[in-house]
Design a protein around this motif. Structure first.
Motif, PDB file in Angstrom:
ATOM      1  N   PRO A 162     -17.283  47.371 -12.543  1.00  0.00           N
ATOM      2  CA  PRO A 162     -17.050  45.930 -12.683  1.00  0.00           C
ATOM      3  C   PRO A 162     -17.205  45.246 -11.324  1.00  0.00           C
ATOM      4  O   PRO A 162     -17.262  45.925 -10.293  1.00  0.00           O
ATOM      5  N   CYS A 163     -17.260  43.949 -11.319  1.00  0.00           N
ATOM      6  CA  CYS A 163     -17.239  43.192 -10.064  1.00  0.00           C
ATOM      7  C   CYS A 163     -16.756  41.785 -10.381  1.00  0.00           C
ATOM      8  O   CYS A 163     -16.608  41.411 -11.547  1.00  0.00           O
ATOM      9  N   ILE A 164     -16.498  41.046  -9.309  1.00  0.00           N
ATOM     10  CA  ILE A 164     -16.150  39.635  -9.478  1.00  0.00           C
ATOM     11  C   ILE A 164     -17.325  38.804  -8.989  1.00  0.00           C
ATOM     12  O   ILE A 164     -17.778  38.967  -7.849  1.00  0.00           O
ATOM     13  N   MET A 165     -17.813  37.936  -9.852  1.00  0.00           N
ATOM     14  CA  MET A 165     -18.839  36.986  -9.428  1.00  0.00           C
ATOM     15  C   MET A 165     -18.160  35.635  -9.233  1.00  0.00           C
ATOM     16  O   MET A 165     -17.411  35.181 -10.105  1.00  0.00           O
ATOM     17  N   ALA A 179     -15.461  34.984 -12.093  1.00  0.00           N
ATOM     18  CA  ALA A 179     -15.609  35.625 -13.407  1.00  0.00           C
ATOM     19  C   ALA A 179     -15.561  37.132 -13.217  1.00  0.00           C
ATOM     20  O   ALA A 179     -16.195  37.675 -12.315  1.00  0.00           O
ATOM     21  N   LEU A 180     -14.788  37.784 -14.073  1.00  0.00           N
ATOM     22  CA  LEU A 180     -14.750  39.247 -14.073  1.00  0.00           C
ATOM     23  C   LEU A 180     -15.936  39.751 -14.896  1.00  0.00           C
ATOM     24  O   LEU A 180     -16.041  39.455 -16.087  1.00  0.00           O
ATOM     25  N   LEU A 181     -16.840  40.463 -14.232  1.00  0.00           N
ATOM     26  CA  LEU A 181     -17.974  41.059 -14.947  1.00  0.00           C
ATOM     27  C   LEU A 181     -17.672  42.534 -15.137  1.00  0.00           C
ATOM     28  O   LEU A 181     -17.745  43.329 -14.193  1.00  0.00           O
ATOM     29  N   LYS A 182     -17.292  42.876 -16.342  1.00  0.00           N
ATOM     30  CA  LYS A 182     -16.912  44.268 -16.598  1.00  0.00           C
ATOM     31  C   LYS A 182     -18.151  45.150 -16.674  1.00  0.00           C
ATOM     32  O   LYS A 182     -19.253  44.657 -16.948  1.00  0.00           O
ATOM     33  N   LYS A 203     -17.097  41.327  -2.044  1.00  0.00           N
ATOM     34  CA  LYS A 203     -16.856  42.659  -1.475  1.00  0.00           C
ATOM     35  C   LYS A 203     -15.670  43.293  -2.169  1.00  0.00           C
ATOM     36  O   LYS A 203     -14.743  42.576  -2.570  1.00  0.00           O
ATOM     37  N   ASN A 204     -15.640  44.605  -2.200  1.00  0.00           N
ATOM     38  CA  ASN A 204     -14.505  45.279  -2.839  1.00  0.00           C
ATOM     39  C   ASN A 204     -13.167  44.759  -2.306  1.00  0.00           C
ATOM     40  O   ASN A 204     -12.251  44.482  -3.081  1.00  0.00           O
ATOM     41  N   LYS A 205     -13.073  44.569  -0.994  1.00  0.00           N
ATOM     42  CA  LYS A 205     -11.754  44.196  -0.465  1.00  0.00           C
ATOM     43  C   LYS A 205     -11.335  42.770  -0.888  1.00  0.00           C
ATOM     44  O   LYS A 205     -10.168  42.455  -0.931  1.00  0.00           O
ATOM     45  N   ASP A 206     -12.312  41.938  -1.215  1.00  0.00           N
ATOM     46  CA  ASP A 206     -12.000  40.558  -1.647  1.00  0.00           C
ATOM     47  C   ASP A 206     -12.049  40.406  -3.167  1.00  0.00           C
ATOM     48  O   ASP A 206     -12.001  39.299  -3.692  1.00  0.00           O
ATOM     49  N   SER A 207     -12.143  41.546  -3.858  1.00  0.00           N
ATOM     50  CA  SER A 207     -12.441  41.511  -5.285  1.00  0.00           C
ATOM     51  C   SER A 207     -11.174  41.208  -6.099  1.00  0.00           C
ATOM     52  O   SER A 207     -10.677  42.030  -6.853  1.00  0.00           O
ATOM     53  N   MET A 208     -10.665  39.996  -5.941  1.00  0.00           N
ATOM     54  CA  MET A 208      -9.400  39.593  -6.581  1.00  0.00           C
ATOM     55  C   MET A 208      -9.674  38.534  -7.642  1.00  0.00           C
ATOM     56  O   MET A 208     -10.479  37.636  -7.432  1.00  0.00           O
ATOM     57  N   ILE A 209      -8.977  38.674  -8.769  1.00  0.00           N
ATOM     58  CA  ILE A 209      -9.043  37.608  -9.782  1.00  0.00           C
ATOM     59  C   ILE A 209      -7.669  37.491 -10.437  1.00  0.00           C
ATOM     60  O   ILE A 209      -7.065  38.510 -10.784  1.00  0.00           O
ATOM     61  N   HIS A 213      -6.458  42.991  -8.109  1.00  0.00           N
ATOM     62  CA  HIS A 213      -7.621  43.543  -7.425  1.00  0.00           C
ATOM     63  C   HIS A 213      -8.447  44.370  -8.402  1.00  0.00           C
ATOM     64  O   HIS A 213      -7.916  45.212  -9.123  1.00  0.00           O
ATOM     65  N   ILE A 214      -9.743  44.108  -8.448  1.00  0.00           N
ATOM     66  CA  ILE A 214     -10.653  44.854  -9.324  1.00  0.00           C
ATOM     67  C   ILE A 214     -11.509  45.726  -8.412  1.00  0.00           C
ATOM     68  O   ILE A 214     -12.231  45.195  -7.561  1.00  0.00           O
ATOM     69  N   THR A 215     -11.406  47.035  -8.566  1.00  0.00           N
ATOM     70  CA  THR A 215     -12.175  47.908  -7.672  1.00  0.00           C
ATOM     71  C   THR A 215     -13.660  47.802  -7.991  1.00  0.00           C
ATOM     72  O   THR A 215     -14.085  48.074  -9.103  1.00  0.00           O
ATOM     73  N   LYS A 216     -14.392  47.343  -6.979  1.00  0.00           N
ATOM     74  CA  LYS A 216     -15.854  47.301  -7.133  1.00  0.00           C
ATOM     75  C   LYS A 216     -16.437  48.544  -6.492  1.00  0.00           C
ATOM     76  O   LYS A 216     -16.336  48.759  -5.303  1.00  0.00           O
ATOM     77  N   ASP A 217     -17.031  49.376  -7.324  1.00  0.00           N
ATOM     78  CA  ASP A 217     -17.647  50.617  -6.850  1.00  0.00           C
ATOM     79  C   ASP A 217     -19.156  50.375  -6.766  1.00  0.00           C
ATOM     80  O   ASP A 217     -19.601  49.232  -6.841  1.00  0.00           O
ATOM     81  N   ARG A 218     -19.909  51.464  -6.672  1.00  0.00           N
ATOM     82  CA  ARG A 218     -21.361  51.284  -6.736  1.00  0.00           C
ATOM     83  C   ARG A 218     -21.702  50.591  -8.057  1.00  0.00           C
ATOM     84  O   ARG A 218     -21.192  50.979  -9.115  1.00  0.00           O
ATOM     85  N   ARG A 219     -22.548  49.574  -7.987  1.00  0.00           N
ATOM     86  CA  ARG A 219     -22.882  48.801  -9.194  1.00  0.00           C
ATOM     87  C   ARG A 219     -24.388  48.581  -9.271  1.00  0.00           C
ATOM     88  O   ARG A 219     -25.020  48.226  -8.276  1.00  0.00           O
ATOM     89  N   ILE A 220     -24.922  48.818 -10.445  1.00  0.00           N
ATOM     90  CA  ILE A 220     -26.341  48.518 -10.663  1.00  0.00           C
ATOM     91  C   ILE A 220     -26.425  47.356 -11.636  1.00  0.00           C
ATOM     92  O   ILE A 220     -25.728  47.353 -12.663  1.00  0.00           O
ATOM     93  N   SER A 221     -27.224  46.357 -11.283  1.00  0.00           N
ATOM     94  CA  SER A 221     -27.418  45.269 -12.237  1.00  0.00           C
ATOM     95  C   SER A 221     -28.873  45.213 -12.677  1.00  0.00           C
ATOM     96  O   SER A 221     -29.784  45.536 -11.907  1.00  0.00           O
ATOM     97  N   ILE A 222     -29.034  44.842 -13.922  1.00  0.00           N
ATOM     98  CA  ILE A 222     -30.366  44.678 -14.519  1.00  0.00           C
ATOM     99  C   ILE A 222     -30.493  43.194 -14.808  1.00  0.00           C
ATOM    100  O   ILE A 222     -29.720  42.646 -15.602  1.00  0.00           O
TER     101      ILE A 222
END
Ligand code: OGA
Ligand code: MN
Length: 252
Positions: A162-165, A179-182, A203-209, A213-222
């Motif tokens: 997941p990540c925060i956009m 927005a939380l992008l699961k 960034k993972n450290k700022d990934s707050m919603i 805190h939402i842990t952002k790991d390696r992420r691939i987007s299409i």
């Protein structure tokens, strides 16, 4: 707008139609809207109204199986590509990227599903699909996709993490949306949020919603995009720019 729907139905444009309302029932629509809002954090109600109108999110757009199939197909493309720190305009950090035009049959049907949900028949679509691999430390700084290369619709499927956009209105920084992008969700941005708001992946450290805190790991987007409108690439765009008179300039 967003649906938690176990893929009961697709998403917001359809959801807004009376047909979808009948199919889902008003209760389901109400629950979908409530769930959608719980995945957002907005600075003010006016920003939330923009998100509801111009940002669609479909949770569980693909199954775990389908995610595995896409990853299996994408991974070999990185063979000689290392993560880079700094995109050509420095907007993206710790990433690698490629474009894919030919997919296996199974992946192709997923890509077509993205296309059929995100675009109208009248939208010209880019045939190349953009694949972006952000390392666990990677992030995307605020930017607006160039109108020279991208049209009015941007659709992105999030794989692996997941990540925060975050979206910030260009001339009004107090108007913002997170927005939380699961993992396995699809987002579609269009209209005002595409043109008048910057978007970024935190960034993972700022990934707050909403205080979490939402842990952002390696992420691939299409990412599938529409083609820019021809007007945006011609000299004509300048005809629409109003140049203000130099009020108060006494020398003229
Ligand atoms: C981009 C971008 C978003 C994403 O590549 O311009 O904003 O979902 N990507 O990876
Ligand atoms: Mn972008």
């Amino acid at each position: 707008m967003f649906l938690t729907s176990k893929r009961l139905c697709f998403l917001c444009p359809q959801l807004k139609s009376s047909l979808a309302n009948i199919r889902l029932g008003y209760n389901a629509v109400f629950v979908a809207i409530r769930n959608y809002k719980s995945c957002l954090e907005c600075s003010i109600p006016a920003a939330e109204a923009v998100a509801v109108k111009d940002l669609n999110i479909v949770e569980d757009f693909i199954t775990e199986e389908e995610e595995k199939c896409l990853i299996k197909e994408i991974e070999p493309k990185w063979r000689r590509l290392k993560y880079q720190s700094g995109h050509w305009d420095n907007a993206i950090q710790d990433y690698r990227e490629t474009e894919i035009s030919k997919w296996s049959r199974q992946s192709d049907s997923i890509i077509n599903r993205i296309r059929s949900v995100a675009f109208k028949d009248s939208d010209l679509q880019k045939t190349l699909v953009h694949i972006l691999d952000l390392s666990a430390d990677g992030y995307i700084k605020p930017h607006v996709d160039s109108v020279k290369f991208c049209g009015g619709v941007i659709a992105g499927l999030s794989l692996l993490s997941p990540c925060i956009m975050k979206f910030v209105k260009e001339d009004e920084p107090n108007m913002w949306i997170k927005a939380l992008l699961k993992q396995r969700s699809l987002y579609i941005m269009s209209n005002s949020i595409r043109y008048n708001y910057s978007h970024e992946v935190l960034k993972n450290k700022d990934s707050m919603i909403n205080g979490e805190h939402i842990t952002k790991d390696r992420r691939i987007s299409i990412i599938c995009r529409s083609e820019p409108s021809p007007d945006m690439n011609s000299e004509n765009i300048f005809q629409n720019v109003v140049i203000p008179l130099e009020l108060g300039d006494e020398n003229t």
